[in-house]
Design a protein around this motif. Structure first.
Motif, PDB file in Angstrom:
ATOM      1  N   PHE A  90       0.804  -1.212   0.000  1.00 34.44           N
ATOM      2  CA  PHE A  90       0.000   0.000   0.000  1.00 34.44           C
ATOM      3  C   PHE A  90       0.841   1.269   0.000  1.00 34.44           C
ATOM      4  O   PHE A  90       0.435   2.280  -0.556  1.00 34.44           O
ATOM      5  CB  PHE A  90      -1.023  -0.026   1.127  1.00 34.44           C
ATOM      6  CG  PHE A  90      -2.206  -0.841   0.720  1.00 34.44           C
ATOM      7  CD1 PHE A  90      -3.110  -0.347  -0.206  1.00 34.44           C
ATOM      8  CD2 PHE A  90      -2.377  -2.120   1.193  1.00 34.44           C
ATOM      9  CE1 PHE A  90      -4.176  -1.111  -0.634  1.00 34.44           C
ATOM     10  CE2 PHE A  90      -3.443  -2.889   0.766  1.00 34.44           C
ATOM     11  CZ  PHE A  90      -4.348  -2.385  -0.144  1.00 34.44           C
TER      12      PHE A  90
ATOM     13  N   ALA B 270       1.629   1.507  -3.736  1.00 35.25           N
ATOM     14  CA  ALA B 270       0.475   1.938  -4.525  1.00 35.25           C
ATOM     15  C   ALA B 270       0.115   3.384  -4.183  1.00 35.25           C
ATOM     16  O   ALA B 270      -0.210   4.181  -5.067  1.00 35.25           O
ATOM     17  CB  ALA B 270      -0.719   1.017  -4.258  1.00 35.25           C
ATOM     18  N   GLY B 271       0.197   3.720  -2.909  1.00 33.90           N
ATOM     19  CA  GLY B 271      -0.106   5.079  -2.476  1.00 33.90           C
ATOM     20  C   GLY B 271       0.821   6.084  -3.143  1.00 33.90           C
ATOM     21  O   GLY B 271       0.387   7.160  -3.575  1.00 33.90           O
TER      22      GLY B 271
ATOM     23  N   TYR C 159      -0.331   6.880  -6.645  1.00 33.83           N
ATOM     24  CA  TYR C 159      -1.456   7.817  -6.678  1.00 33.83           C
ATOM     25  C   TYR C 159      -0.999   9.241  -6.353  1.00 33.83           C
ATOM     26  O   TYR C 159      -1.439  10.198  -6.976  1.00 33.83           O
ATOM     27  CB  TYR C 159      -2.543   7.385  -5.694  1.00 33.83           C
ATOM     28  CG  TYR C 159      -3.416   6.277  -6.239  1.00 33.83           C
ATOM     29  CD1 TYR C 159      -4.390   6.533  -7.192  1.00 33.83           C
ATOM     30  CD2 TYR C 159      -3.261   4.976  -5.800  1.00 33.83           C
ATOM     31  CE1 TYR C 159      -5.192   5.518  -7.696  1.00 33.83           C
ATOM     32  CE2 TYR C 159      -4.055   3.949  -6.295  1.00 33.83           C
ATOM     33  CZ  TYR C 159      -5.018   4.235  -7.243  1.00 33.83           C
ATOM     34  OH  TYR C 159      -5.793   3.232  -7.733  1.00 33.83           O
ATOM     35  N   LEU C 160      -0.118   9.369  -5.348  1.00 39.73           N
ATOM     36  CA  LEU C 160       0.325  10.714  -4.963  1.00 39.73           C
ATOM     37  C   LEU C 160       1.092  11.382  -6.090  1.00 39.73           C
ATOM     38  O   LEU C 160       0.941  12.580  -6.340  1.00 39.73           O
ATOM     39  CB  LEU C 160       1.174  10.647  -3.697  1.00 39.73           C
ATOM     40  CG  LEU C 160       0.403  10.375  -2.402  1.00 39.73           C
ATOM     41  CD1 LEU C 160       1.342  10.356  -1.213  1.00 39.73           C
ATOM     42  CD2 LEU C 160      -0.689  11.412  -2.185  1.00 39.73           C
TER      43      LEU C 160
ATOM     44  N   THR D 195      -1.849  15.942   2.700  1.00 41.23           N
ATOM     45  CA  THR D 195      -1.601  15.591   1.300  1.00 41.23           C
ATOM     46  C   THR D 195      -1.795  14.098   1.069  1.00 41.23           C
ATOM     47  O   THR D 195      -2.451  13.688   0.115  1.00 41.23           O
ATOM     48  CB  THR D 195      -0.167  15.983   0.896  1.00 41.23           C
ATOM     49  OG1 THR D 195       0.066  17.309   1.345  1.00 41.23           O
ATOM     50  CG2 THR D 195       0.020  15.903  -0.591  1.00 41.23           C
ATOM     51  N   VAL D 196      -1.220  13.291   1.964  1.00 40.36           N
ATOM     52  CA  VAL D 196      -1.277  11.840   1.755  1.00 40.36           C
ATOM     53  C   VAL D 196      -2.715  11.344   1.812  1.00 40.36           C
ATOM     54  O   VAL D 196      -3.195  10.680   0.897  1.00 40.36           O
ATOM     55  CB  VAL D 196      -0.405  11.100   2.792  1.00 40.36           C
ATOM     56  CG1 VAL D 196      -0.698   9.601   2.773  1.00 40.36           C
ATOM     57  CG2 VAL D 196       1.067  11.349   2.510  1.00 40.36           C
TER      58      VAL D 196
ATOM     59  N   GLY E 271      -4.963  12.430  -0.937  1.00 42.90           N
ATOM     60  CA  GLY E 271      -4.545  12.056  -2.283  1.00 42.90           C
ATOM     61  C   GLY E 271      -4.625  10.572  -2.580  1.00 42.90           C
ATOM     62  O   GLY E 271      -4.801  10.168  -3.713  1.00 42.90           O
ATOM     63  N   VAL E 272      -4.491   9.743  -1.541  1.00 42.41           N
ATOM     64  CA  VAL E 272      -4.491   8.298  -1.747  1.00 42.41           C
ATOM     65  C   VAL E 272      -5.940   7.809  -1.701  1.00 42.41           C
ATOM     66  O   VAL E 272      -6.722   8.295  -0.890  1.00 42.41           O
ATOM     67  CB  VAL E 272      -3.650   7.637  -0.628  1.00 42.41           C
ATOM     68  CG1 VAL E 272      -3.863   6.149  -0.585  1.00 42.41           C
ATOM     69  CG2 VAL E 272      -2.187   7.961  -0.825  1.00 42.41           C
ATOM     70  N   PRO E 273      -6.313   6.859  -2.575  1.00 42.68           N
ATOM     71  CA  PRO E 273      -7.686   6.357  -2.525  1.00 42.68           C
ATOM     72  C   PRO E 273      -8.043   5.865  -1.123  1.00 42.68           C
ATOM     73  O   PRO E 273      -7.231   5.220  -0.464  1.00 42.68           O
ATOM     74  CB  PRO E 273      -7.675   5.195  -3.514  1.00 42.68           C
ATOM     75  CG  PRO E 273      -6.596   5.509  -4.466  1.00 42.68           C
ATOM     76  CD  PRO E 273      -5.552   6.236  -3.672  1.00 42.68           C
TER      77      PRO E 273
ATOM     78  N   LEU F 242      -7.440   2.282  -0.216  1.00 43.89           N
ATOM     79  CA  LEU F 242      -6.078   1.920   0.160  1.00 43.89           C
ATOM     80  C   LEU F 242      -5.833   2.213   1.634  1.00 43.89           C
ATOM     81  O   LEU F 242      -5.254   1.402   2.352  1.00 43.89           O
ATOM     82  CB  LEU F 242      -5.070   2.721  -0.676  1.00 43.89           C
ATOM     83  CG  LEU F 242      -4.753   2.224  -2.068  1.00 43.89           C
ATOM     84  CD1 LEU F 242      -3.775   3.172  -2.751  1.00 43.89           C
ATOM     85  CD2 LEU F 242      -4.161   0.836  -2.025  1.00 43.89           C
TER      86      LEU F 242
ATOM     87  N   LEU G 118      -4.826  -0.444   4.508  1.00 47.10           N
ATOM     88  CA  LEU G 118      -3.589  -0.214   5.252  1.00 47.10           C
ATOM     89  C   LEU G 118      -3.845  -0.308   6.753  1.00 47.10           C
ATOM     90  O   LEU G 118      -3.120  -0.984   7.486  1.00 47.10           O
ATOM     91  CB  LEU G 118      -3.035   1.163   4.902  1.00 47.10           C
ATOM     92  CG  LEU G 118      -1.763   1.564   5.639  1.00 47.10           C
ATOM     93  CD1 LEU G 118      -0.594   0.762   5.131  1.00 47.10           C
ATOM     94  CD2 LEU G 118      -1.497   3.046   5.466  1.00 47.10           C
TER      95      LEU G 118
END
Lengths: 238, 237, 281
Positions: free
Chosen positions: A198, A201-202, A205-206, B64-65, B68-70, B73, B77
């Motif tokens: 993750f 993958a993260g 996306y960022l 931001t994180v 920005g991240v789906p 996810l 996590l």
């Protein structure tokens, strides 16, 4: 603790899903934008027969989760195979790809049309009247005065909507489309290393979002060029 | 239609009661997640308004994180990663055995973390909207730091923040449907179970959509009322 | 006590997830099933879990004289959730495979059930119909011959299969060159898609497919081709447990032995699965 070789192993696998993520996002954002502009303009109409159905559509799609919309489009409409075949639409609804695109597009249309409607309303009345007084038709007033101003006004909010759409494509994995999140899920079930997968993958996306934010900032800069000072020797001296 | 009434009914074999129960789980999950998110959001907003570079960087990174991240996810996590982390923390404190986190707690935390990132922006914007004169006036009155925050800044901040918070709340409500992927039987999950079991996905997803819509409009109206009532200035008590 | 404390600290230091300490007899355990794989395990309208494995789990707990709680867990998070301790046992028609044995441990199998295809009756494979043959993947030559016979019949078709299963590995390994493979989170979802005509074939355990095909909307579909066991599919369905729960494994194995011996597994399997899946020792 951090195992870099593992990151290197999964990164290409995750990146293989990136084209699909981008494709889903791009198609639905572009189609959604066209529809959103249409709906926002139609809402300027005085007729309740035009305005009320649009308001209903917007309320329903903004008031329900995207996940429900995707499930409804895919599994829900899947029940109506014969009816859809009869009107020739089954070829579209048969494919998970198009179902995801349809759900994502309708969703972003609803949000986008609200953003644009607000932006159109924010254009100062005086400017519209000025345009009309110099003899511009309604159509030309929209084209040369209202829409350019509204777009610039809407850009920051619309930028947020685009990022939300990128995030929204992750739900396509639930209807068998193996985009980045779908692949990430698969990798976890194979390796049982949720954290690393993750994080990787993260990061994808960022990076994607960062690129979009930069592109939008450049667009905003370009759209507001008339608001900036022209550099002159006097400005530089003072 | 008769079929739909039977499936959504409350008699034996009908899914009505199960769906309503699940809808209340959705509301509870959203409310708790939103409330905890207010704490995270408040801290992050405070961090971003500080002079310390480190704090600003951390707060900005957090926002931001998680913006920005789906969200899917983030949820995964926390679900898998969270338990692993807690388990090893438990070990380091001398315990053996596993620390399992129930799906509801994980879901609440996930919603809190995600919504906190959005709420931070709202609080920051609201804080910046408060006129500098208000700070100065509060200082001039000789109020101490805590008094200034509680009696002058906070009430104004809240009324500036309310419209934005209303938007985040709607986001939270819809995000809560994603918690279904970690097995918590909330509205979405219950609809999925019913759809799979009866092979009537259309009816159940429509029912779920209507329930979400109902919750969204009732709570949306409550926020609207609150906004109308909110004092622009400190109420004279 | 002191030793177990030291062992626990050591387990952290050496990055072990859990040390094999404190092997007392468990008094209460939590068993996870998927609740979406009828008739093995499924969820009823009032939210209760039911099916072959739910009955069997209750039976085994009765034999072990411990308290059991049965919970539902999504399939694709099943093994990670077991390893982090969300529950103690998996009974979800999970095949005992080499790959899974690297992460967790299993009891002996409590059921052996071949996997096969379901397709439309009027499709090429559907016209061939069901054969009662079972191929062991260990007998490579004969299994390969059976697969080669199936391949042309599935050319250009879309096969739906549940993600993170041995079934998926099987179709990926042997059929990805001729057919498109779609992965689903639950088998109920691929059933819906078969009924909708989005996919042409399902690959799953034959008992589960038979139950699906028993529903009226699947009257045009049939099981087709032979069944496959062994190899990728491992030893059959077993109860998944953490590697360090040795005591629990012994208790479960004992209870399974007893349930096989007195015919309970046969009775339950005939009741739910309409065929006898008792493992042959």
């Amino acid at each position: 603790m951090i195992d870099f070789s593992f990151f290197l192993e999964i990164l290409p696998k995750l990146l293989a899903g990136l084209p699909l993520t981008i494709e889903l996002a791009l198609t639905s954002i572009v189609a959604g934008f066209v529809l959103a502009v249409t709906l926002a303009l139609a809402q300027q109409s005085e007729s309740p027969f035009v305005v009320l159905p649009i308001r209903g559509f917007v309320a329903v799609f903004r008031g329900t989760p995207l996940l429900v919309q995707i499930f409804l489009t895919y599994y829900g409409l899947g029940q109506f195979r014969h009816q859809l075949s009869a009107i020739g639409l089954w070829a579209v609804f048969r494919e998970p790809y198009w179902c995801a695109i349809i759900a994502l597009t309708l969703n972003t249309t609803a949000y986008g049309s609200e953003i644009l409607r607000g932006a159109i309303q924010s254009v100062p009345r005086g400017l519209v009247e000025a345009a009309r007084s110099v003899g511009l038709s309604t159509c030309l007033t929209y084209r040369h005065v209202i829409l350019p101003l509204a777009f610039r006004q809407a850009l920051p909010s619309y930028g947020n909507e685009i990022i939300l759409m990128i995030k929204g494509t992750s739900l396509a994995s639930i209807v068998t489309l193996m985009e980045v999140t779908g692949i990430a899920q698969g990798l976890i079930s194979q390796t049982y290393r949720a954290f690393e997968v993750f994080i990787c993958a993260g990061a994808i996306y960022l990076t994607l979002n960062f690129a979009i934010i930069r592109a939008l900032a450049a667009l905003e800069y370009w759209m507001s060029r008339h608001l900036r000072h022209r550099p002159s020797t006097r400005d530089a001296a003072s | 239609m008769v079929d739909a009434f039977r499936l959504l009914g409350f008699q034996h074999g009908g899914w009505g009661a199960a769906l309503l129960m699940a809808a209340s789980v959705t509301v509870l999950l959203s409310v708790l997640g939103f409330a905890l998110g207010a704490v995270f959001g408040g801290l992050a907003a405070a961090g971003r308004l500080r002079n310390s570079k480190v704090l600003r960087f951390l707060a900005l990174g957090y926002c931001t994180v998680f913006r920005g991240v789906p969200d899917l996810l983030t949820i995964y996590l926390l679900y898998y990663g969270g338990s692993v982390a807690l388990t090893s923390l438990g070990h380091s404190l001398g315990g053996s055995g596993f620390v399992g986190v129930p799906a509801f707690a994980t879901g609440t935390l996930a919603i809190a973390i995600i919504s906190g990132a959005y709420q931070a922006e709202v609080y920051r914007g609201a804080y910046l909207a408060i006129d500098q004169g208000q700070h100065d006036a509060a200082c001039a009155l000789g109020l101490n730091r805590l008094q200034r925050l509680r009696q002058v800044i906070f009430p104004q901040l809240l009324s500036y923040a309310l419209p934005g918070l209303g938007n985040v709340w709607q986001l939270v409500l819809k995000d809560s449907s994603l918690i279904s992927v970690i097995g918590l039987v909330e509205l979405m999950r219950q609809a999925q179970i019913a759809a799979g079991s009866t092979r009537e996905p259309f009816i159940f997803y429509i029912a779920a959509a209507l329930l979400y819509l109902a919750i969204a409009s009732v709570t949306g109206h409550a926020f609207y009322r609150l906004e109308r009532k909110a004092p622009w200035r400190v109420r004279s008590a | 006590m002191k030793i177990s404390r030291i062992a626990a600290i050591a387990s952290v230091l050496f990055g072990l997830v859990q040390a094999a300490v404190a092997q007392e007899t468990p008094k209460a355990i939590t068993i996870a099933t998927e609740g979406a794989y009828a008739p093995w395990n499924f969820t009823t309208a009032d939210g209760k879990l039911d099916g072959f494995e739910v009955d069997l789990a209750n039976d085994l707990c009765g034999r072990m004289k411990i308290e059991c709680k049965i919970v539902a867990q999504d399939w694709d998070g099943m093994i990670p959730a077991l390893t982090v301790g969300k529950f103690d046992v998996i009974m979800a028609s999970m095949f005992i495979t080499e790959k899974r044995l690297k992460i967790i441990d299993f009891t002996q199998p409590y059921a052996v059930d071949p996997s096969g295809f379901a397709v439309a009756k009027d499709s090429e494979l559907g016209k061939v119909g069901i054969s009662n043959e079972r191929f062991k993947l260990e007998n490579e030559a004969s299994a390969q011959a059976a697969i080669d016979k199936l391949k042309p019949l599935l050319k250009g078709k879309i096969i739906g299969v549940q993600a993170a299963t041995a079934n998926l590995e099987f179709v990926k390994k042997y059929f990805s060159d001729v057919a498109e493979i779609r992965e689903y989170k639950t088998t109920e979802q691929h059933d819906l898609d078969l009924a909708a005509g989005r996919i042409d074939a399902l690959f799953a355990q034959q008992t589960a497919l038979a139950a699906t095909l028993g529903k009226p909307e699947f009257s045009d579909y049939t099981l087709a081709g032979p069944g496959f066991v062994g190899g990728l599919f491992g030893l059959g369905s077993g109860a998944g447990i953490r590697k360090e729960d040795i005591k629990l494994k012994d208790m479960l194995n004992g209870a399974i032995d007893a349930a096989i011996a007195d015919g309970t597994i046969k009775t339950l399997s005939l009741k739910w699965l309409k065929s006898d899946v008792t493992p042959v020792k």
